[in-house]
Motif scaffolding. Structure first.
Motif, mmCIF file in Angstrom:
data_model
loop_
_atom_site.group_PDB
_atom_site.id
_atom_site.type_symbol
_atom_site.label_atom_id
_atom_site.label_comp_id
_atom_site.label_asym_id
_atom_site.label_seq_id
_atom_site.Cartn_x
_atom_site.Cartn_y
_atom_site.Cartn_z
ATOM 1 N N VAL A 186 86.407 -28.516 35.475
ATOM 2 C CA VAL A 186 85.808 -29.750 36.003
ATOM 3 C C VAL A 186 85.663 -30.785 34.886
ATOM 4 O O VAL A 186 86.001 -31.959 35.069
ATOM 5 N N LEU A 187 85.190 -30.344 33.727
ATOM 6 C CA LEU A 187 85.033 -31.266 32.594
ATOM 7 C C LEU A 187 86.381 -31.813 32.116
ATOM 8 O O LEU A 187 86.484 -32.989 31.748
ATOM 9 N N ILE A 188 87.396 -30.962 32.125
ATOM 10 C CA ILE A 188 88.727 -31.398 31.675
ATOM 11 C C ILE A 188 89.294 -32.456 32.624
ATOM 12 O O ILE A 188 89.855 -33.459 32.185
ATOM 13 N N VAL A 189 89.142 -32.233 33.927
ATOM 14 C CA VAL A 189 89.598 -33.235 34.904
ATOM 15 C C VAL A 189 88.837 -34.544 34.682
ATOM 16 O O VAL A 189 89.435 -35.626 34.667
ATOM 17 N N GLY A 190 87.531 -34.438 34.473
ATOM 18 C CA GLY A 190 86.732 -35.634 34.189
ATOM 19 C C GLY A 190 87.187 -36.337 32.926
ATOM 20 O O GLY A 190 87.273 -37.568 32.880
ATOM 21 N N ALA A 191 87.493 -35.560 31.892
ATOM 22 C CA ALA A 191 87.977 -36.148 30.634
ATOM 23 C C ALA A 191 89.309 -36.854 30.852
ATOM 24 O O ALA A 191 89.539 -37.946 30.316
ATOM 25 N N GLY A 192 90.185 -36.251 31.651
ATOM 26 C CA GLY A 192 91.475 -36.880 31.936
ATOM 27 C C GLY A 192 91.314 -38.188 32.687
ATOM 28 O O GLY A 192 91.963 -39.187 32.362
ATOM 29 N N LEU A 193 90.427 -38.179 33.680
ATOM 30 C CA LEU A 193 90.178 -39.411 34.435
ATOM 31 C C LEU A 193 89.541 -40.469 33.548
ATOM 32 O O LEU A 193 89.895 -41.653 33.618
ATOM 33 N N GLY A 194 88.617 -40.043 32.697
ATOM 34 C CA GLY A 194 87.977 -40.967 31.768
ATOM 35 C C GLY A 194 88.967 -41.545 30.773
ATOM 36 O O GLY A 194 88.930 -42.739 30.463
ATOM 37 N N LEU A 195 89.860 -40.702 30.290
ATOM 38 C CA LEU A 195 90.885 -41.167 29.356
ATOM 39 C C LEU A 195 91.772 -42.219 30.003
ATOM 40 O O LEU A 195 92.073 -43.251 29.396
ATOM 41 N N ARG A 196 92.164 -41.962 31.241
ATOM 42 C CA ARG A 196 93.011 -42.930 31.961
ATOM 43 C C ARG A 196 92.278 -44.256 32.170
ATOM 44 O O ARG A 196 92.893 -45.319 32.122
ATOM 45 N N ALA A 197 90.960 -44.181 32.407
ATOM 46 C CA ALA A 197 90.181 -45.402 32.644
ATOM 47 C C ALA A 197 89.919 -46.173 31.354
ATOM 48 O O ALA A 197 89.881 -47.395 31.359
ATOM 49 N N ALA A 198 89.749 -45.447 30.241
ATOM 50 C CA ALA A 198 89.336 -46.083 28.994
ATOM 51 C C ALA A 198 90.486 -46.428 28.060
ATOM 52 O O ALA A 198 90.342 -47.293 27.205
ATOM 53 N N ALA A 199 91.603 -45.756 28.206
ATOM 54 C CA ALA A 199 92.714 -45.958 27.268
ATOM 55 C C ALA A 199 93.973 -46.350 28.029
ATOM 56 O O ALA A 199 94.039 -46.237 29.253
ATOM 57 N N ALA A 200 94.947 -46.771 27.274
ATOM 58 C CA ALA A 200 96.231 -47.159 27.879
ATOM 59 C C ALA A 200 97.355 -46.704 26.964
ATOM 60 O O ALA A 200 97.127 -46.226 25.854
ATOM 61 N N GLY A 201 98.549 -46.868 27.433
ATOM 62 C CA GLY A 201 99.730 -46.598 26.615
ATOM 63 C C GLY A 201 99.839 -45.148 26.194
ATOM 64 O O GLY A 201 99.515 -44.229 26.943
ATOM 65 N N ASP A 202 100.283 -44.949 24.948
ATOM 66 C CA ASP A 202 100.547 -43.615 24.432
ATOM 67 C C ASP A 202 99.296 -42.743 24.369
ATOM 68 O O ASP A 202 99.368 -41.535 24.593
ATOM 69 N N VAL A 203 98.156 -43.338 24.054
ATOM 70 C CA VAL A 203 96.917 -42.548 23.981
ATOM 71 C C VAL A 203 96.627 -41.905 25.327
ATOM 72 O O VAL A 203 96.362 -40.704 25.416
ATOM 73 N N ALA A 204 96.685 -42.684 26.394
ATOM 74 C CA ALA A 204 96.426 -42.148 27.729
ATOM 75 C C ALA A 204 97.517 -41.164 28.144
ATOM 76 O O ALA A 204 97.227 -40.092 28.690
ATOM 77 N N LYS A 205 98.755 -41.512 27.888
ATOM 78 C CA LYS A 205 99.884 -40.668 28.302
ATOM 79 C C LYS A 205 99.861 -39.320 27.614
ATOM 80 O O LYS A 205 99.882 -38.279 28.257
ATOM 81 N N TYR A 206 99.852 -39.337 26.288
ATOM 82 C CA TYR A 206 99.963 -38.078 25.556
ATOM 83 C C TYR A 206 98.648 -37.308 25.535
ATOM 84 O O TYR A 206 98.652 -36.075 25.525
ATOM 85 N N GLY A 207 97.529 -38.019 25.562
ATOM 86 C CA GLY A 207 96.245 -37.336 25.728
ATOM 87 C C GLY A 207 96.188 -36.613 27.067
ATOM 88 O O GLY A 207 95.704 -35.482 27.168
ATOM 89 N N GLY A 208 96.717 -37.269 28.093
ATOM 90 C CA GLY A 208 96.789 -36.639 29.415
ATOM 91 C C GLY A 208 97.690 -35.418 29.417
ATOM 92 O O GLY A 208 97.387 -34.412 30.064
ATOM 93 N N ASP A 209 98.792 -35.479 28.682
ATOM 94 C CA ASP A 209 99.684 -34.320 28.579
ATOM 95 C C ASP A 209 98.949 -33.133 27.964
ATOM 96 O O ASP A 209 99.037 -32.006 28.451
ATOM 97 N N ALA A 210 98.247 -33.386 26.867
ATOM 98 C CA ALA A 210 97.507 -32.308 26.204
ATOM 99 C C ALA A 210 96.427 -31.751 27.128
ATOM 100 O O ALA A 210 96.266 -30.533 27.254
ATOM 101 N N LEU A 211 95.704 -32.634 27.812
ATOM 102 C CA LEU A 211 94.653 -32.183 28.732
ATOM 103 C C LEU A 211 95.225 -31.398 29.910
ATOM 104 O O LEU A 211 94.587 -30.475 30.418
ATOM 105 N N TYR A 212 96.434 -31.727 30.340
ATOM 106 C CA TYR A 212 97.107 -30.988 31.411
ATOM 107 C C TYR A 212 97.237 -29.516 31.013
ATOM 108 O O TYR A 212 96.923 -28.611 31.794
ATOM 109 N N THR A 213 97.659 -29.275 29.777
ATOM 110 C CA THR A 213 97.822 -27.900 29.320
ATOM 111 C C THR A 213 96.469 -27.231 29.100
ATOM 112 O O THR A 213 96.303 -26.043 29.388
ATOM 113 N N VAL A 214 95.479 -27.971 28.610
ATOM 114 C CA VAL A 214 94.133 -27.408 28.473
ATOM 115 C C VAL A 214 93.602 -27.007 29.852
ATOM 116 O O VAL A 214 92.991 -25.940 30.006
#
Length: 128
Positions: free
Chosen positions: A10-38
């Motif tokens: 639940v926290l990881i999904v929240g972190a992914g959604l928060g990352l998408r809302a707060a960041a853009a570009g490569d940070v959001a994209k690649y951070g989301g990739d890492a969180l997907y595997t986590v």
């Protein structure tokens, strides 16, 4: 361990959604990739709570890579055109750097899982 894995998911999904809302570009994209595997790591632990950290991390990484490599075919893109869930889970376009960021996510999942196991072990033995 199941409850911790479910809470982590639940926290990881929240972190992914928060990352998408707060960041853009490569940070959001690649951070989301890492969180997907986590997230996959947490789901492995949820299904198999006695799994060792390295096996859970390897399983999460393998699934992430299989999904990414599947994007070399037309299957994920076609499914993504018809389903938002498929687009979120499978993506649609192969991107080689994603493979590296999945390794980062697997390493993060392994570290967190190992740390949680160490904490639980100390509590059981009264050394913590």
């Amino acid at each position: 361990m199941r409850l911790a894995a479910a809470g982590a998911a639940v926290l990881i999904v929240g972190a992914g959604l928060g990352l998408r809302a707060a960041a853009a570009g490569d940070v959001a994209k690649y951070g989301g990739d890492a969180l997907y595997t986590v997230l996959l790591h947490a789901l492995v632990v949820l299904v198999a709570p006695r799994v060792v950290p390295l096996t859970a991390a390897g399983s999460a990484l393998a699934v992430s890579w299989v999904v990414e490599l599947l994007q070399l075919s037309d299957v994920p893109a076609e499914l993504s055109r018809h389903s938002t869930v498929a687009r979120i889970v499978l993506g649609s376009t192969f991107n080689p750097p994603d493979l590296f960021w999945y390794v980062v996510g697997a390493a993060a999942g392994w570290l967190a899982h190992t740390a949680m196991g160490s904490c639980a072990s100390r509590r059981r033995t009264g050394r913590g």
